[in-house]
Design a protein around this motif. Structure first.
Motif, mmCIF file in Angstrom:
data_model
loop_
_atom_site.group_PDB
_atom_site.id
_atom_site.type_symbol
_atom_site.label_atom_id
_atom_site.label_comp_id
_atom_site.label_asym_id
_atom_site.label_seq_id
_atom_site.Cartn_x
_atom_site.Cartn_y
_atom_site.Cartn_z
ATOM 1 N N THR A 93 0.835 -1.189 0.000
ATOM 2 C CA THR A 93 0.000 0.000 0.000
ATOM 3 C C THR A 93 0.878 1.250 0.000
ATOM 4 O O THR A 93 2.103 1.162 0.152
ATOM 5 C CB THR A 93 -0.958 0.007 1.208
ATOM 6 N N SER A 141 -9.955 -5.443 -0.245
ATOM 7 C CA SER A 141 -9.910 -4.568 0.929
ATOM 8 C C SER A 141 -11.189 -3.743 1.008
ATOM 9 O O SER A 141 -11.832 -3.485 -0.017
ATOM 10 C CB SER A 141 -8.718 -3.609 0.818
ATOM 11 N N SER A 143 -11.123 -0.864 1.286
ATOM 12 C CA SER A 143 -10.745 0.297 0.478
ATOM 13 C C SER A 143 -11.384 0.243 -0.911
ATOM 14 O O SER A 143 -11.722 1.277 -1.489
ATOM 15 C CB SER A 143 -9.221 0.345 0.347
ATOM 16 N N ALA A 144 -11.558 -0.984 -1.438
ATOM 17 C CA ALA A 144 -12.194 -1.166 -2.756
ATOM 18 C C ALA A 144 -13.649 -0.738 -2.717
ATOM 19 O O ALA A 144 -14.179 -0.206 -3.691
ATOM 20 C CB ALA A 144 -12.098 -2.631 -3.174
ATOM 21 N N ARG A 146 -15.186 1.285 -0.285
ATOM 22 C CA ARG A 146 -15.446 2.625 0.232
ATOM 23 C C ARG A 146 -14.825 3.712 -0.646
ATOM 24 O O ARG A 146 -15.053 4.900 -0.414
ATOM 25 C CB ARG A 146 -14.850 2.779 1.630
ATOM 26 N N GLY A 147 -14.012 3.324 -1.621
ATOM 27 C CA GLY A 147 -13.292 4.335 -2.386
ATOM 28 C C GLY A 147 -12.223 4.977 -1.535
ATOM 29 O O GLY A 147 -12.116 6.198 -1.427
ATOM 30 N N GLY A 148 -11.448 4.155 -0.915
ATOM 31 C CA GLY A 148 -10.369 4.651 -0.065
ATOM 32 C C GLY A 148 -10.464 3.999 1.287
ATOM 33 O O GLY A 148 -11.556 3.846 1.827
ATOM 34 N N GLY A 149 -9.340 3.575 1.771
ATOM 35 C CA GLY A 149 -9.312 2.935 3.076
ATOM 36 C C GLY A 149 -8.888 3.936 4.109
ATOM 37 O O GLY A 149 -9.279 5.114 4.058
ATOM 38 N N TYR A 156 -4.443 2.385 -4.614
ATOM 39 C CA TYR A 156 -4.641 1.136 -3.858
ATOM 40 C C TYR A 156 -6.108 0.727 -3.920
ATOM 41 O O TYR A 156 -6.443 -0.433 -4.151
ATOM 42 C CB TYR A 156 -4.184 1.357 -2.412
ATOM 43 N N SER A 157 -6.981 1.707 -3.739
ATOM 44 C CA SER A 157 -8.419 1.460 -3.823
ATOM 45 C C SER A 157 -8.793 0.902 -5.192
ATOM 46 O O SER A 157 -9.549 -0.075 -5.306
ATOM 47 C CB SER A 157 -9.153 2.782 -3.557
ATOM 48 N N LYS A 160 -7.473 -2.735 -5.573
ATOM 49 C CA LYS A 160 -8.253 -3.709 -4.794
ATOM 50 C C LYS A 160 -9.672 -3.860 -5.356
ATOM 51 O O LYS A 160 -10.261 -4.938 -5.252
ATOM 52 C CB LYS A 160 -8.279 -3.295 -3.318
ATOM 53 N N THR A 185 -12.634 -9.009 1.886
ATOM 54 C CA THR A 185 -12.443 -7.553 1.999
ATOM 55 C C THR A 185 -12.284 -7.180 3.470
ATOM 56 O O THR A 185 -13.266 -6.862 4.136
ATOM 57 C CB THR A 185 -13.641 -6.796 1.402
#
Ligand code: NAD
Length: 250
Positions: A93, A141, A143-144, A146-149, A156-157, A160, A185
């Motif tokens: 990441t 994750s 992150s995939a 939510r559009g960002g972890g 990264y988003s 994932k 996830t």
């Protein structure tokens, strides 16, 4: 109970001592699997495998290198005779704001997290086809979704999220061969990927969004991979399992 008796499992990115990959390898071994641990460094991978017992092996394999994936999987098939489970876990990441992402950063994050899933799966699928069975589990994750972890940047988003689509496409194409492909996830799991990068204040703020009121541990994720690897999930393919303490209930 031995949910994975007689099965051979390949897990990428599984040498990191406090990582999800090694925790998964440990849980698989406890459930009767023989495990092939893949990671960047041969000595680290071998040491991690040895820590599980004599039946397990470590291999150097950079998942972004197609030839290395092919050669490593060929070696594993020679040495273990079969492959029943692949866990595409290797990942990296990088925190970044969208406008700061450059070509090299984009390539690095996409290559390891997404291209690596393609290459290692391409290496393993012919063997699973031959066996007419197999389970592939891919690491995505929250992150995939939510559009960002919490730590990973937009690249990264994107990577994932790409894993979710790639895994579902593999599930469609190889279902006919008895091969299942699913994703996990996770939310925020305490490993070296985020160690020391979250302040107490930030942590408290994160916890207000987690109904189970704790961060995740590596075994929380390993348990989901065990389920997907085992015959308990025999009619599950193309699924996405959230392991996030309820962070995404909607
Ligand atoms: P980690 O850094 O402990 O483990 C990642 C492992 O991948 C390391 O052993 C590293 O050497 C290996 N690796 C990196 N590049 C590689 C390459 N090119 N080829 C082969 N191996 C490579 O971190 P972790 O938290 O255990 O991460 C495991 C996976 O879980 C990653 O895909 C990560 O994105 C994902 N994930 C982690 C969290 C979290 O909160 N920790 C949440 C969601 C998803």
């Amino acid at each position: 109970t031995h949910l994975l008796d007689g099965k051979v499992a390949v897990i990428s990115g599984a040498a990191s001592p406090r990582g999800i990959g090694l925790a998964t390898a440990r849980m698989f071994a406890r459930h009767g699997a023989r495990v092939a641990i893949l990671d960047l460094n041969e000595a680290d991978a071998s040491a991690a495998a040895a820590s599980l017992g004599a039946a397990h092996r470590g291999y150097a394999c950079d998942v972004t290198d197609r030839d290395a994936c092919q050669a490593t999987i060929e070696r594993i098939v020679r040495e273990f005779d079969r492959i029943d489970v692949l866990v595409n876990n290797a990942g990296i990441t990088q925190p970044a704001k969208l406008l700061d992402i450059d070509a090299a950063g984009w390539d690095r994050i996409l290559d390891v997290n997404l291209r690596g899933v393609l290459y290692l799966s391409q290496a393993v699928l012919p063997q699973m086809k031959k066996q007419r069975s197999g389970s592939i589990a891919c690491m995505s994750s929250v992150s995939a979704q939510r559009g960002g972890g919490i730590l990973g940047g937009p690249h990264y988003s994107a990577a994932k999220a790409g894993v979710l689509g790639l895994a579902k496409a593999m599930a469609r194409e190889f279902g006919i061969d008895g091969i299942r492909v699913n994703c996990v996830t996770p939310g925020l799991i305490q490993t070296d990927i985020n160690a020391g990068k979250i302040s107490d204040e930030k942590r408290a703020e994160i916890l207000t969004g987690i109904p189970l009121n704790r961060l995740g541990g590596v075994d929380d994720v390993a348990g989901a991979f065990l389920f997907l690897a085992s015959d308990l999930s025999s009619y599950i393919t193309g699924a996405v399992i959230d392991v996030n303490g309820g962070m995404l209930i909607h």
